[in-house]
Scaffold this active site. Sequence first.
Site, PDB file in Angstrom:
ATOM      1  N   TYR A 109       0.850  -1.202   0.000  1.00 47.53           N
ATOM      2  CA  TYR A 109       0.000   0.000   0.000  1.00 47.53           C
ATOM      3  C   TYR A 109       0.874   1.236   0.000  1.00 47.53           C
ATOM      4  CZ  TYR A 109      -5.017  -0.143   0.017  1.00 47.53           C
ATOM      5  OH  TYR A 109      -6.305  -0.194  -0.393  1.00 47.53           O
ATOM      6  N   GLU A 159      -0.491   4.888  -0.542  1.00 43.92           N
ATOM      7  CA  GLU A 159      -1.281   6.103  -0.813  1.00 43.92           C
ATOM      8  C   GLU A 159      -0.397   7.331  -0.699  1.00 43.92           C
ATOM      9  OE1 GLU A 159      -4.683   6.319   1.713  1.00 43.92           O
ATOM     10  OE2 GLU A 159      -5.653   4.626   0.744  1.00 43.92           O
ATOM     11  N   ASP A 208      -6.442  13.327 -25.560  1.00 39.51           N
ATOM     12  CA  ASP A 208      -6.532  11.933 -25.109  1.00 39.51           C
ATOM     13  C   ASP A 208      -6.029  11.101 -26.284  1.00 39.51           C
ATOM     14  OD1 ASP A 208      -7.236   9.332 -24.667  1.00 39.51           O
ATOM     15  OD2 ASP A 208      -9.252   9.768 -23.913  1.00 39.51           O
ATOM     16  N   THR A 231      -3.905   6.057 -22.335  1.00 39.87           N
ATOM     17  CA  THR A 231      -3.859   4.723 -21.735  1.00 39.87           C
ATOM     18  C   THR A 231      -2.507   4.121 -22.123  1.00 39.87           C
ATOM     19  OG1 THR A 231      -4.979   3.831 -23.681  1.00 39.87           O
ATOM     20  CG2 THR A 231      -6.347   4.278 -21.757  1.00 39.87           C
ATOM     21  N   LYS A 276      -2.706   0.264 -25.285  1.00 40.60           N
ATOM     22  CA  LYS A 276      -3.138   0.118 -26.690  1.00 40.60           C
ATOM     23  C   LYS A 276      -1.879   0.068 -27.581  1.00 40.60           C
ATOM     24  CE  LYS A 276      -7.706   2.085 -25.839  1.00 40.60           C
ATOM     25  NZ  LYS A 276      -7.661   2.719 -24.504  1.00 40.60           N
ATOM     26  N   ARG A 305      -2.443  -2.584 -18.674  1.00 38.62           N
ATOM     27  CA  ARG A 305      -3.568  -1.659 -18.546  1.00 38.62           C
ATOM     28  C   ARG A 305      -3.157  -0.568 -17.567  1.00 38.62           C
ATOM     29  NH1 ARG A 305      -6.779  -4.772 -21.337  1.00 38.62           N
ATOM     30  NH2 ARG A 305      -8.262  -3.119 -21.711  1.00 38.62           N
TER      31      ARG A 305
HETATM   32  C1  PLP Z   1      -9.673   7.501 -26.404  1.00 36.30           C
HETATM   33  C2  PLP Z   1      -9.899   6.688 -25.163  1.00 36.30           C
HETATM   34  N1  PLP Z   1      -9.883   7.303 -23.977  1.00 36.30           N
HETATM   35  C3  PLP Z   1     -10.090   6.629 -22.832  1.00 36.30           C
HETATM   36  C4  PLP Z   1     -10.328   5.272 -22.837  1.00 36.30           C
HETATM   37  C5  PLP Z   1     -10.646   4.592 -21.548  1.00 36.30           C
HETATM   38  O1  PLP Z   1      -9.686   3.707 -21.164  1.00 36.30           O
HETATM   39  P1  PLP Z   1     -10.033   2.523 -20.135  1.00 36.30           P
HETATM   40  O2  PLP Z   1     -10.820   1.528 -20.903  1.00 36.30           O
HETATM   41  O3  PLP Z   1      -8.680   2.066 -19.744  1.00 36.30           O
HETATM   42  O4  PLP Z   1     -10.794   3.120 -19.001  1.00 36.30           O
HETATM   43  C6  PLP Z   1     -10.351   4.587 -24.050  1.00 36.30           C
HETATM   44  C7  PLP Z   1     -10.620   3.135 -24.085  1.00 36.30           C
HETATM   45  O5  PLP Z   1     -11.086   2.562 -24.985  1.00 36.30           O
HETATM   46  C8  PLP Z   1     -10.141   5.317 -25.253  1.00 36.30           C
HETATM   47  O6  PLP Z   1     -10.181   4.720 -26.445  1.00 36.30           O
END
Ligand code: PLP
Length: 430
Positions: free
Chosen positions: A45, A47, A191, A217, A220, A226
Amino acid sequence: MASKVFELIRQEAHRQKYGLEMIPSENYVSKEVLSAMGSILTNKYSEGFPGRRYYGGNEVIDKIENYTIDLAKKLFKVPAAFVQSYSGSPANMAVTMAVCEPGEVVMGLALLSGGHLTHGAKLSFSSIFYKAINYDVRGDDWKIDFSQLESLAKKHKPKLIWTGTTAYPFKLDYRKFRRIADMVGATLVADCSHITGLIIGGVHQSPVPFVDIIMTTTHKTLRGPRGALILVTERGLKKDPEIKSKIERAIIPGIQGGPHNHQTAAIAISLEEALKPSFKKYAIQITRNAAVLAKELGTVSETHLILLSLTNYGYGLGYQAQYALEEAGITVNKNTIPGEPASPFYPSGIRLGTPALTSRGMKEKNMIKIASWIKRVLEEIRGLDLPKEQDKRKDFLKAVKAQLHQNKNLKKIRKEVESFAGKFPVPGMD
Ligand SMILES: Cc1ncc(COP(=O)(O)O)c(C=O)c1O
């Protein structure tokens, strides 16, 4: 006796090795990433943040987190990085909380245009706790409608504008987003979850010079475990000198407790891998593969992803194609197409991509073969009179699956796919 779970993992490993994984957000991580994910770091842990923890015994964990932060800053060439978010959606929530007060306006690409749930979709936190305004892609060329985005931004004065997509086969022009964000004083957040690997590999423009904050993320095209990274650019620090502490507060105590230290360590390993020259080759190959695959399927892709309309087969048949391809050993997902003529649940397209296949070493000539199997499967379902959602039969999905499961031609294609796929090594397994 060994847990039943291990037998199920074996079955899933078989599926991943002998099938063609073509969901564009999926990939295969290395053995080293898997080892860190399965390590004793899960026991601890911690935090708080390095040097500022609520628990004792975090000397080593601090080193791991600091190392991961340093790698992220180096890889993306940014002055600040946060590595504790459990996944992309909580990271987007943390960013939104750091930038906006509840009720303020956030703008993002509409879900039906290929945006993400967390960018302002109905039922997501982003429209429950904030005022969400969505922009769209154009109906004719499926590209982002910047004139609509500009007039919506002028009208609604968003605090935050998201650039980021989940089902968009074209390159993004961050300069155009910046111009509009500047007009209304919005914080611009990229994003780039889907395309981060392409950005690092130099085959997509980097958002760093143009945006204030980046969320990606890690699982991908980046090919890590993850998880998610939140990055702040020089521009973002200038815009709001308090942004780093606002992001920290949003992560904990805002929405999270203890970080997943095994996940942080695995992210570090994937960032080390992404810093190697071989990663650039992989990124280039992803886009080459996608371009060939798209051409063979009669469409275009400038990224890792293909959005294929099936309206020439009828409306709302994406699920039929998804299930038929699954029977043939090819995993894709049904997806809405811009201006979807059917429903979001039974949409008229499929989404497919090349990152996982590329990680297995497949090249352009292999894409031609794979496209021929996909076309054979689509032709096969054209000839079948499968039950449809429009029939209003309660069990129509079950009936579709049962009919496809018995189809001899799909079984034949599956055999060919299995023998082909089995020849390519799987990172992390072989
Ligand atoms: C552009 C985008 N943002 C955020 C996410 C969310 O990611 P997670 O599934 O890890 O919560 C995704 C997932 O598909 C995504 O394609």
